[in-house]
Design an enzyme around this catalytic site. Structure first.
Site, short mmCIF file in Angstrom:
data_model
loop_
_atom_site.label_atom_id
_atom_site.label_comp_id
_atom_site.label_asym_id
_atom_site.label_seq_id
_atom_site.Cartn_x
_atom_site.Cartn_y
_atom_site.Cartn_z
N CYS A 32 -28.93 -26.78 16.62
CA CYS A 32 -30.37 -26.56 16.66
C CYS A 32 -30.92 -27.09 15.34
O CYS A 32 -30.55 -26.59 14.27
CB CYS A 32 -30.64 -25.06 16.78
SG CYS A 32 -32.37 -24.60 16.65
N HIS A 43 -33.28 -29.62 22.43
CA HIS A 43 -33.80 -29.44 23.79
C HIS A 43 -34.26 -30.77 24.39
O HIS A 43 -34.23 -30.95 25.61
CB HIS A 43 -34.99 -28.46 23.79
CG HIS A 43 -34.61 -27.01 23.72
ND1 HIS A 43 -34.14 -26.42 22.57
CD2 HIS A 43 -34.63 -26.03 24.67
CE1 HIS A 43 -33.90 -25.14 22.81
NE2 HIS A 43 -34.18 -24.88 24.07
N CYS A 70 -34.82 -32.53 18.18
CA CYS A 70 -34.68 -31.15 18.66
C CYS A 70 -33.71 -31.23 19.82
O CYS A 70 -33.83 -32.13 20.67
CB CYS A 70 -36.04 -30.62 19.14
SG CYS A 70 -35.92 -29.11 20.12
N1 DGL Z 1 -33.33 -26.65 19.94
C1 DGL Z 1 -34.05 -26.41 18.75
C2 DGL Z 1 -33.95 -27.60 17.79
O1 DGL Z 1 -33.03 -28.40 17.88
C3 DGL Z 1 -35.50 -26.02 18.78
C4 DGL Z 1 -36.13 -25.37 19.92
C5 DGL Z 1 -36.90 -24.14 19.47
O2 DGL Z 1 -38.05 -24.27 19.01
O3 DGL Z 1 -36.31 -23.08 19.59
O4 DGL Z 1 -34.75 -27.73 16.91
#
Ligand code: DGL
Length: 264
Positions: free
Chosen positions: A83, A196, A194
């Protein structure tokens, strides 16, 4: 942050802990499974607290520490912070706190994007926290003389992925609205900063244009994990494939099903 977990001896047959604010980190887990198929992995999605991106630094640090401590109590031999937001808020602090543990913290793949076309225009998509924090600022400073770098936060995008909405009119409208801020600026490379975002990569690619080269940090993170384990003699050398143990802070059992689908 929570109390320290006591030091324990790292062993090759222990699992690797992979964490994210939710399901995004599964895009990194995919690469880990390709690069290190024999490893057992615990994937912990903190979906009960997702998204992290618009929380305060103190909150993100606390939540990340809670998840990492949980993984340590399960005796993992390494932690992958899959993340970007958690990495930039808590990566350095956790490394200081657990110097004996390999902690691999993802970061936006700015370097390969800039090197792909020196003098080009790079669009970095990430959460506001990632783009605002020191870690990314430092990364930017190293490359801003080699390319024009445009940062664009996309608050609200992780929620689409958490719902399993990977292509829909609403998603397209959301992205189009943000990309319209670029006006007629032609983009050469995109960075999915990110974890996601890779799950909606086909839509991002289509809207930015098929000629735009898109990069993310998953592969680099998986290779870094392999290097770290190898260096410490912690690679699992058995012949058979490892397993994924799914854990999530949310009580919604559908999320585990969705996690398996996302892993593919
Ligand atoms: N998956 C997270 C990232 O890589 C962010 C998503 C979130 O805001 O929780 O930054």
């Amino acid at each position: 942050m929570e109390d320290l977990v006591e030091v324990y001896e790292l062993q090759a047959d222990m699992p690797v802990g992979v964490m994210d604010s939710g399901l995004g980190g599964i895009s990194v887990l995919q690469k880990i499974r390709q690069v290190l198929p024999q490893e057992n992995c615990i994937f912990f999605g903190d979906s009960a607290h997702a998204p992290y991106g618009d929380k305060s630094l103190a909150e993100i640090r606390q939540l990340t520490a809670n998840v990492v401590n949980n993984l340590l109590r399960q005796r993992v031999k390494a932690v992958v912070i899959a993340c970007n937001t958690a990495s930039s808020a808590a990566g350095a602090i956790l490394r200081e706190k657990y110097p004996w543990l390999p902690i691999i913290a993802i970061e936006p793949a700015l370097k390969p994007a800039v090197l792909h076309k020196i003098g080009g225009r790079v669009l970095v998509l990430a959460t506001s926290t990632t783009l605002r924090e020191k870690k990314f600022k430092k990364l930017m400073e190293s490359y801003e003389d080699k390319a024009e770098i445009i940062s664009m936060p996309l608050p609200g995008l992780p929620e689409f992925v958490e719902r399993g909405e990977l292509d829909s009119p609403a998603l397209r409208e959301f992205l189009q609205k943000h990309f319209s801020a670029l006006g007629d600026k032609k983009i050469d490379c995109g960075v999915l900063g990110c974890t996601h975002y890779p799950f909606v990569r086909p839509v991002i690619q289509e809207l930015l244009g098929e000629e735009v080269a898109i990069f993310d940090g998953a592969e680099g993170t998986a290779r870094q994990l392999r290097r770290q384990l190898d260096m410490r003699g912690l690679l699992n050398m058995r012949g058979k494939n490892g397993e994924v143990i799914w854990q999530n802070s949310s009580k919604d059992t559908h999320l585990i099903e969705l996690s398996k689908q996302l892993l593919g």
